[in-house]
Design a protein around this motif. Structure first.
Motif, PDB file in Angstrom:
ATOM      1  N   UNK A   1       0.831  -1.212   0.000  1.00 18.41           N
ATOM      2  CA  UNK A   1       0.000   0.000   0.000  1.00 18.41           C
ATOM      3  C   UNK A   1       0.859   1.253   0.000  1.00 18.41           C
ATOM      4  N   UNK A   2       1.989   1.209   0.708  1.00 19.54           N
ATOM      5  CA  UNK A   2       2.928   2.331   0.697  1.00 19.54           C
ATOM      6  C   UNK A   2       3.475   2.550  -0.703  1.00 19.54           C
ATOM      7  N   UNK A   3       3.780   1.456  -1.393  1.00 23.51           N
ATOM      8  CA  UNK A   3       4.292   1.538  -2.764  1.00 23.51           C
ATOM      9  C   UNK A   3       3.262   2.135  -3.714  1.00 23.51           C
ATOM     10  N   UNK A   4       1.984   2.009  -3.376  1.00 20.92           N
ATOM     11  CA  UNK A   4       0.915   2.552  -4.211  1.00 20.92           C
ATOM     12  C   UNK A   4       0.640   4.017  -3.920  1.00 20.92           C
ATOM     13  N   UNK A   5       1.441   4.614  -3.012  1.00 23.29           N
ATOM     14  CA  UNK A   5       1.346   6.041  -2.756  1.00 23.29           C
ATOM     15  C   UNK A   5       0.544   6.438  -1.530  1.00 23.29           C
ATOM     16  N   UNK A   6       0.084   5.476  -0.729  1.00 28.71           N
ATOM     17  CA  UNK A   6      -0.694   5.798   0.466  1.00 28.71           C
ATOM     18  C   UNK A   6       0.227   6.168   1.619  1.00 28.71           C
ATOM     19  N   UNK A   7      -0.171   7.201   2.401  1.00 27.53           N
ATOM     20  CA  UNK A   7       0.591   7.531   3.596  1.00 27.53           C
ATOM     21  C   UNK A   7       0.189   6.600   4.734  1.00 27.53           C
ATOM     22  N   UNK A   8       0.859   6.738   5.878  1.00 29.19           N
ATOM     23  CA  UNK A   8       0.630   5.808   6.992  1.00 29.19           C
ATOM     24  C   UNK A   8      -0.818   5.830   7.473  1.00 29.19           C
ATOM     25  N   UNK A   9      -1.427   6.998   7.482  1.00 26.18           N
ATOM     26  CA  UNK A   9      -2.817   7.097   7.945  1.00 26.18           C
ATOM     27  C   UNK A   9      -3.756   6.333   7.013  1.00 26.18           C
ATOM     28  N   UNK A  10      -3.570   6.501   5.712  1.00 25.58           N
ATOM     29  CA  UNK A  10      -4.447   5.826   4.750  1.00 25.58           C
ATOM     30  C   UNK A  10      -4.177   4.322   4.707  1.00 25.58           C
ATOM     31  N   UNK A  11      -2.909   3.928   4.909  1.00 25.23           N
ATOM     32  CA  UNK A  11      -2.590   2.499   4.993  1.00 25.23           C
ATOM     33  C   UNK A  11      -3.322   1.889   6.185  1.00 25.23           C
ATOM     34  N   UNK A  12      -3.298   2.598   7.321  1.00 28.22           N
ATOM     35  CA  UNK A  12      -3.980   2.123   8.516  1.00 28.22           C
ATOM     36  C   UNK A  12      -5.478   1.976   8.310  1.00 28.22           C
ATOM     37  N   UNK A  13      -6.064   2.959   7.634  1.00 30.89           N
ATOM     38  CA  UNK A  13      -7.501   2.895   7.347  1.00 30.89           C
ATOM     39  C   UNK A  13      -7.830   1.691   6.471  1.00 30.89           C
TER      40      UNK A  13
ATOM     41  N   UNK B   1      -5.974  -0.856  11.017  1.00 29.19           N
ATOM     42  CA  UNK B   1      -5.022  -0.760  12.130  1.00 29.19           C
ATOM     43  C   UNK B   1      -4.667   0.708  12.341  1.00 29.19           C
ATOM     44  N   UNK B   2      -4.022   1.005  13.459  1.00 28.90           N
ATOM     45  CA  UNK B   2      -3.692   2.392  13.769  1.00 28.90           C
ATOM     46  C   UNK B   2      -2.491   2.881  12.967  1.00 28.90           C
ATOM     47  N   UNK B   3      -2.376   4.206  12.865  1.00 25.65           N
ATOM     48  CA  UNK B   3      -1.221   4.798  12.190  1.00 25.65           C
ATOM     49  C   UNK B   3       0.070   4.410  12.896  1.00 25.65           C
ATOM     50  N   UNK B   4       0.026   4.364  14.230  1.00 24.58           N
ATOM     51  CA  UNK B   4       1.205   3.976  15.009  1.00 24.58           C
ATOM     52  C   UNK B   4       1.659   2.555  14.646  1.00 24.58           C
TER      53      UNK B   4
END
Length: 272
Positions: free
Chosen positions: A220-232, A236-239
């Motif tokens: 998901x990170x490779x697809x351009x999502x930031x940590x918050x959007x990956x968590x959503x 799971x949480x951003x942390x």
């Protein structure tokens, strides 16, 4: 510009003769040109024991052709998910490969879609890809590649002995490409793809380096999502996402998450 396969000094249109891609590439291999450059590349490919070795070979190889970048791609036709394109070893900048527009364009652009079914080597101008692009964001992305000097794309269809279809693709700027040049590039590309496929099969039997959750976060990170959007996306949480990214960087000896994406794609820990 679509070119035929130059075999024995004659230009053969494999598509018109209904020759399958593997038969076409086998003909190229059997009629390999007597050239020091080709022989040297072939020897280096055979001696490559890891993907990293193969990347070094093709970095030198693509530089010698006057191009800038190369990428190995595998093509698969899924059942419910549709066609997929997996990018293997390459020397592209991580920010290009991790841009979601790159992957959307691979699957949707009419010119790139047509190339995946081709059995003949092709030389395509970036402008043709841009003109065919209907998605505004993908069009802007292709424009940025053109501005970066990636004016043409050399698409070399390949097929491994175990039946995997794909292509080795060069990008850059070059004024002319002779039939002999294309033949030599195709020959070396076929050997490189076969070597990469053997390496991938070997790696698939090894214990995975990353956990399944770490792989999900990195894809998901490779697809351009930031940590918050990956968590959503993963529930799971951003942390927790940041914890997984830190673990990934430690395992892959990466200095950043973009660096981790590049390493993971190169070493086939993830396929995007």
């Amino acid at each position: 510009m679509i070119l035929g396969c130059l075999i024995g000094g004659k230009l053969h249109n494999c598509a018109q003769n209904h020759v399958e891609s593997n038969e076409c590439m086998q003909s190229i291999t059997e009629s390999s040109p007597c050239c020091d450059w080709v022989n040297k590349s072939s020897a280096q490919i055979r001696s490559a024991s890891t993907d990293y070795d193969l990347i070094k070979v093709f970095k030198d190889h693509v530089s010698g052709t006057g191009m800038k970048f190369f990428a190995f791609a595998n093509f698969r036709l899924g059942d419910q998910t549709g066609e997929t394109v997996s990018i293997g070893i390459n020397n592209w900048h991580p920010e290009f490969l991790s841009d979601y527009r790159y992957h959307r364009a691979l699957l949707q652009n009419p010119v790139l879609t047509r190339l995946r079914s081709a059995v003949l080597p092709s030389v395509v101008e970036r402008k043709e890809i841009i003109e065919a692009e209907t998605d505004r964001e993908c069009r802007d992305f292709q424009q940025s590649l053109l501005k970066a000097g990636l004016e043409i794309l050399i698409h070399l269809p390949v097929r491994s002995t175990d039946g995997q279809n794909g292509a080795v693709v060069y990008s850059g700027a070059r004024e002319s490409l002779s039939d002999s040049d294309l033949m030599q590039l195709s020959y070396v590309a076929q050997q490189g793809f076969e070597r990469a496929t053997v390496g991938a099969a070997s790696n698939s039997n090894r214990q995975p380096v990353l956990s399944e959750r770490e792989r999900e976060c990195l894809i998901l990170t490779a697809q351009g999502l930031n940590s918050e959007r990956v968590g959503d996306a993963l529930g799971i949480s951003t942390h927790t996402v940041q914890y997984h990214i830190s673990s990934i960087c430690r395992k892959l000896d990466a200095v950043s998450k973009i660096h981790a994406v590049s390493i993971a794609i190169r070493d086939r820990h993830i396929i995007i």
